[in-house]
Design a protein around this motif. Structure first.
Motif, mmCIF file in Angstrom:
data_model
loop_
_atom_site.group_PDB
_atom_site.id
_atom_site.type_symbol
_atom_site.label_atom_id
_atom_site.label_comp_id
_atom_site.label_asym_id
_atom_site.label_seq_id
_atom_site.Cartn_x
_atom_site.Cartn_y
_atom_site.Cartn_z
ATOM 1 N N ILE A 295 -8.140 -7.964 7.829
ATOM 2 C CA ILE A 295 -7.291 -7.630 8.986
ATOM 3 C C ILE A 295 -7.597 -6.334 9.308
ATOM 4 C CG2 ILE A 295 -5.077 -7.690 7.948
ATOM 5 C CD1 ILE A 295 -3.843 -8.961 10.188
ATOM 6 N N SER A 296 -7.814 -6.172 10.819
ATOM 7 C CA SER A 296 -7.576 -4.893 11.183
ATOM 8 C C SER A 296 -6.204 -4.036 11.334
ATOM 9 C CB SER A 296 -8.193 -4.673 12.830
ATOM 10 O OG SER A 296 -7.493 -5.253 13.516
ATOM 11 N N TRP A 297 -6.179 -2.949 11.192
ATOM 12 C CA TRP A 297 -4.892 -2.061 11.756
ATOM 13 C C TRP A 297 -3.855 -2.757 12.530
ATOM 14 C CZ3 TRP A 297 -1.451 0.856 9.449
ATOM 15 C CH2 TRP A 297 -0.348 1.604 10.346
ATOM 16 N N SER A 298 -4.690 -3.074 13.855
ATOM 17 C CA SER A 298 -3.847 -3.677 14.880
ATOM 18 C C SER A 298 -3.651 -5.113 14.987
ATOM 19 C CB SER A 298 -4.534 -3.481 16.081
ATOM 20 O OG SER A 298 -5.733 -4.218 16.396
ATOM 21 N N GLY A 299 -4.289 -5.724 13.892
ATOM 22 C CA GLY A 299 -4.231 -7.198 13.778
ATOM 23 C C GLY A 299 -5.069 -8.103 14.826
ATOM 24 N N ASN A 300 -5.661 -7.268 15.612
ATOM 25 C CA ASN A 300 -6.457 -7.920 16.723
ATOM 26 C C ASN A 300 -7.904 -8.390 16.085
ATOM 27 O OD1 ASN A 300 -4.921 -7.234 18.721
ATOM 28 N ND2 ASN A 300 -5.632 -5.097 19.274
ATOM 29 N N ARG A 301 -8.123 -7.736 15.008
ATOM 30 C CA ARG A 301 -9.406 -8.332 14.257
ATOM 31 C C ARG A 301 -9.043 -9.011 13.074
ATOM 32 N NH1 ARG A 301 -13.761 -10.353 16.264
ATOM 33 N NH2 ARG A 301 -14.297 -8.238 17.334
ATOM 34 N N ILE A 302 -9.211 -10.191 12.764
ATOM 35 C CA ILE A 302 -8.909 -10.957 11.699
ATOM 36 C C ILE A 302 -10.192 -12.007 11.294
ATOM 37 C CG2 ILE A 302 -7.733 -12.786 10.618
ATOM 38 C CD1 ILE A 302 -5.145 -12.012 12.426
ATOM 39 N N CYS A 303 -10.539 -11.681 10.002
ATOM 40 C CA CYS A 303 -11.683 -12.409 9.602
ATOM 41 C C CYS A 303 -11.507 -13.282 8.304
ATOM 42 C CB CYS A 303 -12.868 -11.283 9.274
ATOM 43 S SG CYS A 303 -13.229 -10.057 10.651
ATOM 44 N N TYR A 304 -12.273 -14.215 8.060
ATOM 45 C CA TYR A 304 -12.102 -15.142 7.216
ATOM 46 C C TYR A 304 -13.333 -15.555 6.648
ATOM 47 C CZ TYR A 304 -7.319 -15.768 8.576
ATOM 48 O OH TYR A 304 -5.635 -15.653 8.811
ATOM 49 N N ALA A 305 -13.387 -15.874 5.166
ATOM 50 C CA ALA A 305 -14.653 -16.415 4.858
ATOM 51 C C ALA A 305 -14.417 -18.079 5.371
ATOM 52 C CB ALA A 305 -14.534 -16.554 3.344
ATOM 53 N N ALA B 131 0.794 -1.291 0.119
ATOM 54 C CA ALA B 131 0.010 -0.002 0.081
ATOM 55 C C ALA B 131 1.006 1.392 0.049
ATOM 56 C CB ALA B 131 -0.944 0.043 1.216
ATOM 57 N N SER B 132 0.509 2.212 -0.816
ATOM 58 C CA SER B 132 1.313 3.499 -0.574
ATOM 59 C C SER B 132 0.075 4.355 -0.926
ATOM 60 C CB SER B 132 2.083 3.641 -2.042
ATOM 61 O OG SER B 132 1.487 3.471 -3.244
ATOM 62 N N GLY B 133 0.485 5.885 -0.637
ATOM 63 C CA GLY B 133 -0.295 6.887 -0.613
ATOM 64 C C GLY B 133 -0.725 7.484 1.080
ATOM 65 N N ARG B 134 -1.904 7.888 1.091
ATOM 66 C CA ARG B 134 -2.310 8.452 2.299
ATOM 67 C C ARG B 134 -2.810 7.263 3.122
ATOM 68 N NH1 ARG B 134 -5.744 13.779 2.214
ATOM 69 N NH2 ARG B 134 -5.104 13.713 4.501
ATOM 70 N N THR B 135 -2.116 6.445 3.813
ATOM 71 C CA THR B 135 -2.524 5.140 4.569
ATOM 72 C C THR B 135 -2.523 5.632 5.750
ATOM 73 O OG1 THR B 135 -0.321 4.422 4.692
ATOM 74 C CG2 THR B 135 -1.598 3.526 3.040
ATOM 75 N N PHE B 136 -3.572 5.875 6.560
ATOM 76 C CA PHE B 136 -3.961 6.384 8.075
ATOM 77 C C PHE B 136 -3.742 5.001 8.758
ATOM 78 C CE2 PHE B 136 -4.408 10.787 7.225
ATOM 79 C CZ PHE B 136 -4.940 10.670 6.129
ATOM 80 N N SER B 137 -3.479 5.310 9.994
ATOM 81 C CA SER B 137 -3.348 4.110 11.070
ATOM 82 C C SER B 137 -4.729 3.194 11.143
ATOM 83 C CB SER B 137 -2.877 4.841 12.356
ATOM 84 O OG SER B 137 -3.700 5.650 12.826
ATOM 85 N N SER B 138 -5.810 3.756 10.854
ATOM 86 C CA SER B 138 -6.988 2.852 11.206
ATOM 87 C C SER B 138 -7.439 2.080 9.932
ATOM 88 C CB SER B 138 -8.111 3.913 11.645
ATOM 89 O OG SER B 138 -8.243 4.708 10.599
ATOM 90 N N ILE B 139 -6.389 2.194 8.807
ATOM 91 C CA ILE B 139 -6.908 1.432 7.640
ATOM 92 C C ILE B 139 -6.938 -0.247 7.880
ATOM 93 C CG2 ILE B 139 -4.536 1.116 6.617
ATOM 94 C CD1 ILE B 139 -5.961 2.173 3.926
ATOM 95 N N ALA B 140 -7.896 -0.794 7.603
ATOM 96 C CA ALA B 140 -8.070 -2.386 7.393
ATOM 97 C C ALA B 140 -7.760 -2.713 5.966
ATOM 98 C CB ALA B 140 -9.622 -2.505 7.971
ATOM 99 N N MET B 141 -7.255 -3.941 5.927
ATOM 100 C CA MET B 141 -6.629 -4.393 4.633
ATOM 101 C C MET B 141 -7.365 -5.785 4.523
ATOM 102 S SD MET B 141 -3.097 -2.612 4.253
ATOM 103 C CE MET B 141 -2.794 -3.026 2.487
ATOM 104 N N GLY B 142 -7.292 -6.263 3.433
ATOM 105 C CA GLY B 142 -7.894 -7.592 3.243
ATOM 106 C C GLY B 142 -7.749 -8.184 1.705
ATOM 107 N N TRP B 143 -8.714 -9.296 1.327
ATOM 108 C CA TRP B 143 -8.527 -9.718 0.154
ATOM 109 C C TRP B 143 -10.056 -10.093 -0.462
ATOM 110 C CZ3 TRP B 143 -3.849 -10.122 -2.481
ATOM 111 C CH2 TRP B 143 -2.791 -9.778 -1.656
ATOM 112 N N PHE B 144 -10.361 -10.163 -1.326
ATOM 113 C CA PHE B 144 -11.274 -10.576 -2.349
ATOM 114 C C PHE B 144 -10.948 -11.524 -3.389
ATOM 115 C CE2 PHE B 144 -15.469 -8.545 -0.877
ATOM 116 C CZ PHE B 144 -15.020 -7.928 0.310
ATOM 117 N N ARG B 145 -11.778 -12.095 -3.949
ATOM 118 C CA ARG B 145 -11.406 -12.929 -5.043
ATOM 119 C C ARG B 145 -12.793 -13.047 -6.149
ATOM 120 N NH1 ARG B 145 -10.947 -19.328 -2.884
ATOM 121 N NH2 ARG B 145 -13.281 -19.855 -2.843
#
Length: 127
Positions: A51-61, A24-38
């Motif tokens: 996955i949340s910014w902190s990694g404390n919340r991880i979700c899967y299909a 990721a590049s650009g304006r990435t703030f500390s609260s950004i969540a990231m993940g994957w679709f297909r």
């Protein structure tokens, strides 16, 4: 704006492994969540993991639980998807996503409309 660039896709035999990465590049703030679709040919795009910014919340299909692992490296603004025990039905274009969900639940993460998307990387699993 946030730019996302995926890498790591390819061709693998059933039962094999691949590791996708997203920078990721650009304006990435500390609260950004990231993940994957297909998205598989002829099918709708579907949530894979987040996955949340902190990694404390991880979700899967449900269809990837126990086989895929999502992780992130905030120092380098990257997120990874380790995919093990791959099946032919995992064949799809995998998209990295990012956004700022207002809720912290997996139910919300799965249905949230992520604001930023990468260009996608092809994963093909042969039988």
């Amino acid at each position: 704006q946030v730019q996302l660039v995926e890498s790591g896709g390819g061709l693998v035999q059933a039962g094999g492994s691949l590791r996708l990465s997203c920078a990721a590049s650009g304006r990435t703030f500390s609260s950004i969540a990231m993940g994957w679709f297909r998205q598989a040919p002829g099918k709708e795009r579907e949530f894979v993991a987040a996955i949340s910014w902190s990694g404390n919340r991880i979700c899967y299909a449900d269809f990837v639980k126990g086989r895929f692992t999502v992780s992130r490296d905030n120092a380098n603004n990257t997120v990874h998807l380790q995919m093990n025990s791959l099946k032919p039905e995992d064949t799809a274009v995998y998209y990295c996503v990012a956004g700022y969900p207002v809720s912290y639940t997996c139910t919300y993460y799965r249905s949230y409309e992520y604001a930023y998307w990468g260009q996608g990387t092809q994963v093909t699993v042969s039988s």
